[in-house]
Design a protein around this motif. Structure first.
Motif, PDB file in Angstrom:
ATOM      1  N   UNK A  40       0.811  -1.218   0.000  1.00  0.00           N
ATOM      2  CA  UNK A  40       0.000   0.000   0.000  1.00  0.00           C
ATOM      3  C   UNK A  40       0.841   1.264   0.000  1.00  0.00           C
ATOM      4  N   UNK A  41       1.873   1.290   0.835  1.00  0.00           N
ATOM      5  CA  UNK A  41       2.738   2.474   0.911  1.00  0.00           C
ATOM      6  C   UNK A  41       3.475   2.691  -0.407  1.00  0.00           C
ATOM      7  N   UNK A  42       4.014   1.626  -0.983  1.00  0.00           N
ATOM      8  CA  UNK A  42       4.761   1.765  -2.231  1.00  0.00           C
ATOM      9  C   UNK A  42       3.855   2.218  -3.377  1.00  0.00           C
ATOM     10  N   UNK A  43       2.654   1.652  -3.458  1.00  0.00           N
ATOM     11  CA  UNK A  43       1.725   2.065  -4.514  1.00  0.00           C
ATOM     12  C   UNK A  43       1.308   3.522  -4.343  1.00  0.00           C
ATOM     13  N   UNK A  44       0.973   3.920  -3.116  1.00  0.00           N
ATOM     14  CA  UNK A  44       0.545   5.301  -2.887  1.00  0.00           C
ATOM     15  C   UNK A  44       1.702   6.274  -3.119  1.00  0.00           C
ATOM     16  N   UNK A  91      12.454  -1.278  -9.911  1.00  0.00           N
ATOM     17  CA  UNK A  91      12.791  -1.470  -8.490  1.00  0.00           C
ATOM     18  C   UNK A  91      11.522  -1.644  -7.674  1.00  0.00           C
ATOM     19  N   UNK A  92      10.521  -0.828  -7.982  1.00  0.00           N
ATOM     20  CA  UNK A  92       9.247  -0.905  -7.268  1.00  0.00           C
ATOM     21  C   UNK A  92       8.609  -2.282  -7.441  1.00  0.00           C
ATOM     22  N   UNK A  93       8.636  -2.802  -8.648  1.00  0.00           N
ATOM     23  CA  UNK A  93       8.026  -4.108  -8.917  1.00  0.00           C
ATOM     24  C   UNK A  93       8.729  -5.209  -8.116  1.00  0.00           C
ATOM     25  N   UNK A  94      10.063  -5.152  -8.045  1.00  0.00           N
ATOM     26  CA  UNK A  94      10.815  -6.157  -7.285  1.00  0.00           C
ATOM     27  C   UNK A  94      10.427  -6.108  -5.812  1.00  0.00           C
ATOM     28  N   UNK A 136       5.675  11.926  -0.956  1.00  0.00           N
ATOM     29  CA  UNK A 136       4.409  12.410  -1.521  1.00  0.00           C
ATOM     30  C   UNK A 136       3.540  11.208  -1.849  1.00  0.00           C
ATOM     31  N   UNK A 137       2.380  11.108  -1.205  1.00  0.00           N
ATOM     32  CA  UNK A 137       1.529   9.933  -1.386  1.00  0.00           C
ATOM     33  C   UNK A 137       0.168  10.337  -1.940  1.00  0.00           C
ATOM     34  N   UNK A 138      -0.429   9.409  -2.644  1.00  0.00           N
ATOM     35  CA  UNK A 138      -1.782   9.569  -3.158  1.00  0.00           C
ATOM     36  C   UNK A 138      -2.459   8.211  -3.078  1.00  0.00           C
ATOM     37  N   UNK A 139      -3.392   8.062  -2.136  1.00  0.00           N
ATOM     38  CA  UNK A 139      -4.060   6.780  -1.909  1.00  0.00           C
ATOM     39  C   UNK A 139      -5.360   6.748  -2.705  1.00  0.00           C
TER      40      UNK A 139
END
Length: 375
Positions: free
Chosen positions: A31-35, A252-255, A334-337
């Motif tokens: 959740x944190x990485x996606x946001x 990197x995010x996908x890994x 900077x996050x966007x949920x």
């Protein structure tokens, strides 16, 4: 059946807490990485999208706004002003650079997206003024308010690069690119500050059309008639900027997302497997009493789904709670949920629970009811 699953799970509360914690950690990381990725994506392209221009003119091969690897002559702006479909033409000089505050250690620099614009037209200038004055005068600069928050830049400070300096006279908003912020000066100040040669060199040209609905046709005709230029809408240029900057982060995010999924799967699977092995005698008795394998399989699936549901609720709750706090304390965070992402994470958690139940089910299928009554 649900009562059996709950009894098996809650009989060992410590083990259940560990399992739920593992799934929750996995959900939280995802959740944190996606946001974070959504927030960066929105932030990186928002300035270009919000500039009220119908078309951007760049030199051919330009990939994004931030590197500003484009050179077009000012004479082209004069030429485009005579095109009937074009209402307004405005030039921009854009350079990424490192600057520091006068009086600070020159080694303590920060990144600035230095933009020279024409205040008489306003296109490509500050989107919103939130403090100080506008437009800037000679040797004056308007900085994004995030520059004040992150680097302590105040109105009245001088920003230095080499032997040149400009004075901060205002704050704007909407120009934060996460790792760099936009700052605005007049075109004459930009030419002098950058020692620009030749002086008619520009980075981008911004166009306002008489009829914005014709922008695709106008862009195509300009590219065909003017060699060496690329013409696109703000949305297209913003997307190219996102692709260029975030494309290097995405692998990197996908890994990391895969690792987070595997961690949650391993913890949940190990817990359910251990609970199944410890209850082998009870499952054998149930088999001997006539309960079918499908019934027992459903018990294991329900145990896994309960674990996954509890882990999802805890992890999603932590994401919604922690993300805004982190953003308030770390400007680059900077996050966007999005609710769509929360639903996608719920689906991933369901998949995690189903896979985690697979190995225990195979173990259960091998239980022989006869062995229960031996000894």
């Amino acid at each position: 059946m649900l009562l059996v699953a709950r009894k098996n799970l809650f009989s060992e509360r410590t083990r259940l807490a560990i399992s739920v914690g593992g799934v929750a950690l996995s959900v939280f990381l995802i959740g944190i990485l996606l946001s974070l990725f959504r927030g960066w994506s929105q932030q990186v392209g928002s300035f270009v999208e919000d500039v009220p221009a119908d078309l951007w003119v760049t030199s051919d091969g330009t990939t994004d706004f931030v590197t500003a690897a484009s050179i077009v002559p000012e004479s082209l702006a004069t030429q485009l002003a005579f095109v009937p479909e074009i209402k307004t033409v405005s030039s921009l000089i854009v350079r990424p650079m490192a600057m520091y505050r006068a009086g600070d250690d020159p080694r303590h620099t920060f990144d600035v997206q230095f933009v020279g614009y024409d205040p008489a037209v306003g296109l490509g200038g500050p989107l919103r003024i939130v403090g100080g004055k506008s437009p800037p005068g000679p040797d004056e600069i308007i900085v994004d308010r995030e520059m004040s928050r992150r680097h302590g830049v105040m109105i009245g400070d001088s920003l230095v690069r080499g032997t040149k300096a400009v004075t901060v006279v205002g704050y704007s908003s909407g120009g934060d690119f996460v790792y760099t912020q936009v700052a605005f000066v007049t075109i004459p100040t930009a030419i002098d500050f950058l020692d620009l040669e030749p002086k008619d060199q520009r980075t981008f040209l911004l166009l306002k059309l008489e009829n914005p609905a014709n922008r695709e046709n106008v862009a195509l005709r300009l590219e065909l008639t003017i060699p060496g230029v690329h013409v696109m809408s703000g949305e297209e240029f913003a997307q190219e900027t996102r692709d260029r900057i975030l494309g290097q982060i995405l692998p990197i995010l996908i890994v990391v997302l895969i690792v987070a999924f595997v961690v949650g799967l391993a913890v949940a699977g190990l817990t359910i497997y251990t609970a199944t092995v410890e209850k082998s005698r009870e499952y054998g008795i149930l088999k001997a009493e006539g309960f079918t394998n499908s019934f027992l399989y459903r018990v294991v699936f329900e145990q896994s789904l309960i674990t996954g549901l509890l882990g999802f609720l805890v992890g999603a709750g932590l994401t919604v709670l922690v993300a805004p706090i982190a953003q308030d304390n770390v400007p680059q965070f900077v996050v966007f949920i999005r609710w769509q992402d929360i639903l996608a994470i719920a689906g991933v958690t369901l998949l995690m629970a189903l896979i985690a139940a697979y190995i225990p089910i195979r173990r259960m299928a091998s239980i022989d009811p006869v062995t229960v009554f031996k000894g």
